[in-house]
Design a protein around this motif. Structure first.
Motif, PDB file in Angstrom:
ATOM      1  N   SER A   1      14.553 115.680  -0.532  1.00 47.30           N
ATOM      2  CA  SER A   1      14.705 114.259  -0.827  1.00 47.30           C
ATOM      3  C   SER A   1      16.161 113.827  -0.672  1.00 47.30           C
ATOM      4  N   SER A   2      16.365 112.711  -0.015  1.00 49.23           N
ATOM      5  CA  SER A   2      17.723 112.186   0.163  1.00 49.23           C
ATOM      6  C   SER A   2      18.332 111.721  -1.151  1.00 49.23           C
ATOM      7  N   TYR A   3      17.513 111.542  -2.201  1.00 47.98           N
ATOM      8  CA  TYR A   3      18.038 111.130  -3.500  1.00 47.98           C
ATOM      9  C   TYR A   3      18.931 112.210  -4.113  1.00 47.98           C
ATOM     10  N   ARG A   4      18.886 113.410  -3.573  1.00 46.81           N
ATOM     11  CA  ARG A   4      19.789 114.483  -4.007  1.00 46.81           C
ATOM     12  C   ARG A   4      21.242 114.013  -4.015  1.00 46.81           C
ATOM     13  N   VAL A   5      21.606 113.225  -3.033  1.00 42.39           N
ATOM     14  CA  VAL A   5      22.983 112.740  -2.896  1.00 42.39           C
ATOM     15  C   VAL A   5      23.432 111.977  -4.138  1.00 42.39           C
ATOM     16  N   LEU A   6      22.557 111.154  -4.690  1.00 38.53           N
ATOM     17  CA  LEU A   6      22.920 110.327  -5.840  1.00 38.53           C
ATOM     18  C   LEU A   6      23.121 111.175  -7.087  1.00 38.53           C
ATOM     19  N   PHE A   7      22.269 112.163  -7.294  1.00 39.28           N
ATOM     20  CA  PHE A   7      22.415 113.036  -8.467  1.00 39.28           C
ATOM     21  C   PHE A   7      23.687 113.881  -8.362  1.00 39.28           C
ATOM     22  N   GLU A   8      23.966 114.380  -7.179  1.00 38.60           N
ATOM     23  CA  GLU A   8      25.174 115.185  -7.003  1.00 38.60           C
ATOM     24  C   GLU A   8      26.427 114.326  -7.180  1.00 38.60           C
ATOM     25  N   LEU A   9      26.357 113.070  -6.789  1.00 35.75           N
ATOM     26  CA  LEU A   9      27.488 112.169  -7.005  1.00 35.75           C
ATOM     27  C   LEU A   9      27.731 111.959  -8.498  1.00 35.75           C
ATOM     28  N   LEU A  10      26.664 111.828  -9.273  1.00 39.79           N
ATOM     29  CA  LEU A  10      26.820 111.674 -10.726  1.00 39.79           C
ATOM     30  C   LEU A  10      27.491 112.902 -11.336  1.00 39.79           C
ATOM     31  N   LEU A  11      27.156 114.080 -10.830  1.00 36.85           N
ATOM     32  CA  LEU A  11      27.813 115.295 -11.322  1.00 36.85           C
ATOM     33  C   LEU A  11      29.296 115.278 -10.969  1.00 36.85           C
ATOM     34  N   GLU A  12      29.617 114.766  -9.797  1.00 35.67           N
ATOM     35  CA  GLU A  12      31.023 114.647  -9.387  1.00 35.67           C
ATOM     36  C   GLU A  12      31.755 113.676 -10.296  1.00 35.67           C
ATOM     37  N   LEU A  13      31.112 112.584 -10.669  1.00 31.42           N
ATOM     38  CA  LEU A  13      31.732 111.591 -11.540  1.00 31.42           C
ATOM     39  C   LEU A  13      31.878 112.109 -12.963  1.00 31.42           C
ATOM     40  N   ALA A  14      31.020 113.064 -13.350  1.00 31.74           N
ATOM     41  CA  ALA A  14      31.126 113.645 -14.691  1.00 31.74           C
ATOM     42  C   ALA A  14      32.397 114.474 -14.777  1.00 31.74           C
ATOM     43  N   ASP A  15      32.500 115.512 -13.994  1.00 30.27           N
ATOM     44  CA  ASP A  15      33.736 116.302 -13.930  1.00 30.27           C
ATOM     45  C   ASP A  15      33.728 117.234 -12.733  1.00 30.27           C
ATOM     46  N   GLY A  16      32.565 117.305 -12.060  1.00 31.54           N
ATOM     47  CA  GLY A  16      32.485 118.128 -10.865  1.00 31.54           C
ATOM     48  C   GLY A  16      32.496 119.619 -11.134  1.00 31.54           C
ATOM     49  N   GLN A  17      32.340 120.026 -12.409  1.00 35.08           N
ATOM     50  CA  GLN A  17      32.463 121.441 -12.768  1.00 35.08           C
ATOM     51  C   GLN A  17      31.130 122.172 -12.883  1.00 35.08           C
TER      52      GLN A  17
END
Length: 227
Positions: free
Chosen positions: A151-167
């Motif tokens: 699913s292309s929606y993967r991109v949005l969830f991974e972006l949220l993780l990046e905005l959290a702290d990316g760790q």
């Protein structure tokens, strides 16, 4: 439009009006504060969504988020399931919103992820990271499952993780997602229906019958964990 507001809009059910705001959405996806790779992926997602016929995009959203529970955008679905704790968590979250002057419409469920992101788009950066950090394990599993399903929606969830702290390390989550049985197949949906089916008459159960909570109507969000 802030990045969080953009992700909120893109994760929500794609209403027909979305296609009228192509320029605004693409501008928001090209946010200078994002890493270059994130901007490219986000822009590609927006272009792909808006190049898709609305009916096709809407059906794809329903197939992704409205079949089974593992991809639910209701955060408490992943924390409490159908337990009684979920009700109190909802009350606490609504109270947290109201203390910041963020009131919900009558039909909005507070733990709907797009709604939470809409709320966080109005909050200071340190508070945003705190909230996103608290739900990162859920978002990480959604990212891993979306990736497994192509699913292309993967991109949005991974972006949220990046905005959290990316760790957050997604490796273990991807492995777990790869080992999970799918819950969105016709067979899996039939099993859930049989388990939740309410019987009436002489065979009716004694306990009060409660309908299973599903996603909010297109436009809302949330977590049980308060910062």
């Amino acid at each position: 439009m802030s990045v969080l507001k953009l992700v909120s809009v893109l994760l929500d059910y794609p209403q027909d009006e979305l296609w009228q705001h192509r320029g605004e959405l693409l501008d928001a996806a090209n946010e200078a504060s994002l890493p270059a790779a994130c901007r490219v992926e986000l822009t590609t997602f927006v272009q792909g969504l808006l190049d898709t016929d609305p009916l096709v995009a809407q059906d794809a959203w329903l197939q992704t988020f409205d079949r089974g529970r593992s991809m639910s955008l209701l955060l408490f679905e992943h924390i409490h399931g159908e337990s009684r704790d979920r009700g109190q968590a909802m009350v606490d979250l609504i109270d947290a919103y109201r203390k910041q002057g963020f009131d919900l419409a009558a039909k909005e469920l507070p733990d709907y992820l797009p709604l939470l992101l809409e709320f966080l788009a109005q909050r200071p950066q340190n508070e945003v990271q705190d909230w996103l950090g608290h739900i990162s394990h859920i978002v990480g599993m959604l990212a891993a499952r979306a990736g497994k399903r192509g699913s292309s929606y993967r991109v949005l969830f991974e972006l949220l993780l990046e905005l959290a702290d990316g760790q957050l390390d997604l490796t273990a989550m991807r492995q777990r997602a790869g080992e999970e049985p799918r819950d969105d197949t016709p067979e899996a949906m039939d099993r859930v229906w049989q388990e939740e089916m309410v019987r009436f008459g002489a065979e009716a159960p004694d306990d009060n019958c409660k309908p299973a909570t599903r996603r909010a109507p297109p436009s809302t969000v949330t977590p049980q964990v308060q910062p």
